[in-house]
Design a protein around this motif. Structure first.
Motif, PDB file in Angstrom:
ATOM      1  N   GLU A   1       1.013  -1.121  -0.046  1.00 44.93           N
ATOM      2  CA  GLU A   1      -0.082  -0.083  -0.089  1.00 44.93           C
ATOM      3  C   GLU A   1       0.908   1.151   0.043  1.00 44.93           C
ATOM      4  OE1 GLU A   1      -3.316   1.609   2.937  1.00 44.93           O
ATOM      5  OE2 GLU A   1      -3.572  -0.457   2.614  1.00 44.93           O
ATOM      6  N   GLU A   2       2.001   1.361   0.749  1.00 43.77           N
ATOM      7  CA  GLU A   2       2.608   2.283   0.731  1.00 43.77           C
ATOM      8  C   GLU A   2       3.613   2.432  -0.482  1.00 43.77           C
ATOM      9  OE1 GLU A   2       6.861   3.828   3.352  1.00 43.77           O
ATOM     10  OE2 GLU A   2       5.418   2.335   4.263  1.00 43.77           O
ATOM     11  N   VAL A   3       4.053   1.590  -1.221  1.00 43.75           N
ATOM     12  CA  VAL A   3       4.853   1.452  -2.516  1.00 43.75           C
ATOM     13  C   VAL A   3       3.798   2.241  -3.320  1.00 43.75           C
ATOM     14  CG1 VAL A   3       5.772   0.245  -4.218  1.00 43.75           C
ATOM     15  CG2 VAL A   3       6.248  -0.354  -2.055  1.00 43.75           C
ATOM     16  N   LEU A   4       2.594   1.581  -3.257  1.00 43.14           N
ATOM     17  CA  LEU A   4       1.636   2.343  -4.276  1.00 43.14           C
ATOM     18  C   LEU A   4       1.235   3.839  -4.299  1.00 43.14           C
ATOM     19  CD1 LEU A   4      -1.251  -0.548  -4.596  1.00 43.14           C
ATOM     20  CD2 LEU A   4       0.471   0.044  -6.184  1.00 43.14           C
ATOM     21  N   VAL A   5       1.174   4.179  -3.188  1.00 45.12           N
ATOM     22  CA  VAL A   5       1.202   5.543  -2.710  1.00 45.12           C
ATOM     23  C   VAL A   5       2.113   6.484  -3.110  1.00 45.12           C
ATOM     24  CG1 VAL A   5       0.939   7.498  -0.597  1.00 45.12           C
ATOM     25  CG2 VAL A   5      -0.510   5.368  -0.752  1.00 45.12           C
ATOM     26  N   ILE A   7       4.371   5.777  -5.349  1.00 46.66           N
ATOM     27  CA  ILE A   7       4.199   5.627  -7.063  1.00 46.66           C
ATOM     28  C   ILE A   7       3.452   6.603  -7.284  1.00 46.66           C
ATOM     29  CG2 ILE A   7       3.579   4.453  -9.079  1.00 46.66           C
ATOM     30  CD1 ILE A   7       4.964   1.999  -7.769  1.00 46.66           C
ATOM     31  N   LYS A   8       2.289   6.827  -6.783  1.00 44.39           N
ATOM     32  CA  LYS A   8       1.496   7.818  -6.989  1.00 44.39           C
ATOM     33  C   LYS A   8       1.772   9.270  -7.029  1.00 44.39           C
ATOM     34  CE  LYS A   8      -3.431   9.325  -6.483  1.00 44.39           C
ATOM     35  NZ  LYS A   8      -4.604   9.231  -5.406  1.00 44.39           N
ATOM     36  N   LYS A   9       2.485   9.497  -5.943  1.00 45.75           N
ATOM     37  CA  LYS A   9       3.181  10.771  -5.551  1.00 45.75           C
ATOM     38  C   LYS A   9       4.014  11.221  -6.599  1.00 45.75           C
ATOM     39  CE  LYS A   9       0.384  12.084  -2.317  1.00 45.75           C
ATOM     40  NZ  LYS A   9      -0.331  13.293  -2.510  1.00 45.75           N
ATOM     41  N   LEU A  10       5.051  10.271  -7.103  1.00 49.03           N
ATOM     42  CA  LEU A  10       6.074  10.446  -7.817  1.00 49.03           C
ATOM     43  C   LEU A  10       5.601  10.894  -9.480  1.00 49.03           C
ATOM     44  CD1 LEU A  10       8.374   7.439  -7.086  1.00 49.03           C
ATOM     45  CD2 LEU A  10       8.822  10.126  -6.683  1.00 49.03           C
ATOM     46  N   LEU A  11       4.410  10.102  -9.738  1.00 45.34           N
ATOM     47  CA  LEU A  11       3.874  10.601 -10.966  1.00 45.34           C
ATOM     48  C   LEU A  11       3.013  11.899 -10.717  1.00 45.34           C
ATOM     49  CD1 LEU A  11       2.164   7.033 -11.827  1.00 45.34           C
ATOM     50  CD2 LEU A  11       3.964   8.332 -12.839  1.00 45.34           C
ATOM     51  N   GLU A  12       2.486  12.232  -9.652  1.00 43.44           N
ATOM     52  CA  GLU A  12       1.899  13.432  -9.693  1.00 43.44           C
ATOM     53  C   GLU A  12       3.035  14.582  -9.699  1.00 43.44           C
ATOM     54  OE1 GLU A  12      -0.237  13.764  -6.050  1.00 43.44           O
ATOM     55  OE2 GLU A  12      -1.969  12.302  -6.754  1.00 43.44           O
ATOM     56  N   LEU A  13       3.998  14.117  -9.021  1.00 40.82           N
ATOM     57  CA  LEU A  13       5.281  15.232  -9.130  1.00 40.82           C
ATOM     58  C   LEU A  13       5.810  15.419 -10.708  1.00 40.82           C
ATOM     59  CD1 LEU A  13       7.379  16.925  -7.745  1.00 40.82           C
ATOM     60  CD2 LEU A  13       8.687  14.857  -7.253  1.00 40.82           C
ATOM     61  N   ARG A  14       5.944  14.303 -11.193  1.00 41.14           N
ATOM     62  CA  ARG A  14       6.423  14.336 -12.652  1.00 41.14           C
ATOM     63  C   ARG A  14       5.401  15.572 -13.399  1.00 41.14           C
ATOM     64  NH1 ARG A  14      10.549  14.791 -14.904  1.00 41.14           N
ATOM     65  NH2 ARG A  14      11.630  13.045 -13.726  1.00 41.14           N
TER      66      ARG A  14
END
Length: 158
Positions: A1-5, A7-14
């Protein structure tokens, strides 16, 4: 669950970084999947990337009226290979070099449509399109209206 969060935050940052550099270059692509530019905060100081996007934009603007200006010529002007330019520009702005050139040309066309009474054909030539019909198709594809309709809509606004 933490890994998915994460990844989501990294994509938003990009996506936020891409919007920031598009704004920095004076461009703006409206997409519903990306946060509005107003909500984007300035990322950490990356003057190298800022200068890169500015340099690419200035190179394109210097050859705006050149109908034969290609990505290969842009690569030579900025001293990069085609693949390096594509990779870096895509990472920073989310646009390929061809799309980047097209957006700069079309934004210039919007300015000219708003500021001058020149014909659509003349504006197309000033923005690097030697075929007014193709220019109108590309303009409509990008903005959803023809250049003439856009001009009329903008002239009726206060």
């Amino acid at each position: 669950e933490e890994v998915l969060v994460r990844i989501k935050k990294l994509l938003e940052l990009r996506k936020n970084l891409q919007q920031f550099y598009l704004k920095k270059a004076g461009l703006r692509i409206d997409t519903s999947t990306i946060e509005p530019i107003a909500s984007i905060e300035k990322p950490s100081e990356n003057t190298t990337e800022d200068n890169f996007v500015k340099r690419i934009r200035e190179a394109v603007e210097a050859h705006l009226e050149d109908t034969g200006f290609t990505v290969e010529q842009l690569c030579k002007l900025v001293f990069m290979s085609h693949s390096q330019l594509h990779r870096k520009l895509d990472a920073l702005t989310g646009c390929s070099p061809i799309k980047f050139i097209r957006i700069i040309r079309l934004n210039k066309a919007k300015e000219l449509l708003k500021q001058t009474d020149s014909s659509i054909s003349s504006i197309a030539m000033d923005c690097g399109y030697n075929d007014p019909g193709y220019f109108a198709r590309v303009f409509k594809q990008e903005f959803g209206v023809t250049p003439q309709d856009w001009r009329i809509a903008k002239s009726t606004l206060p």
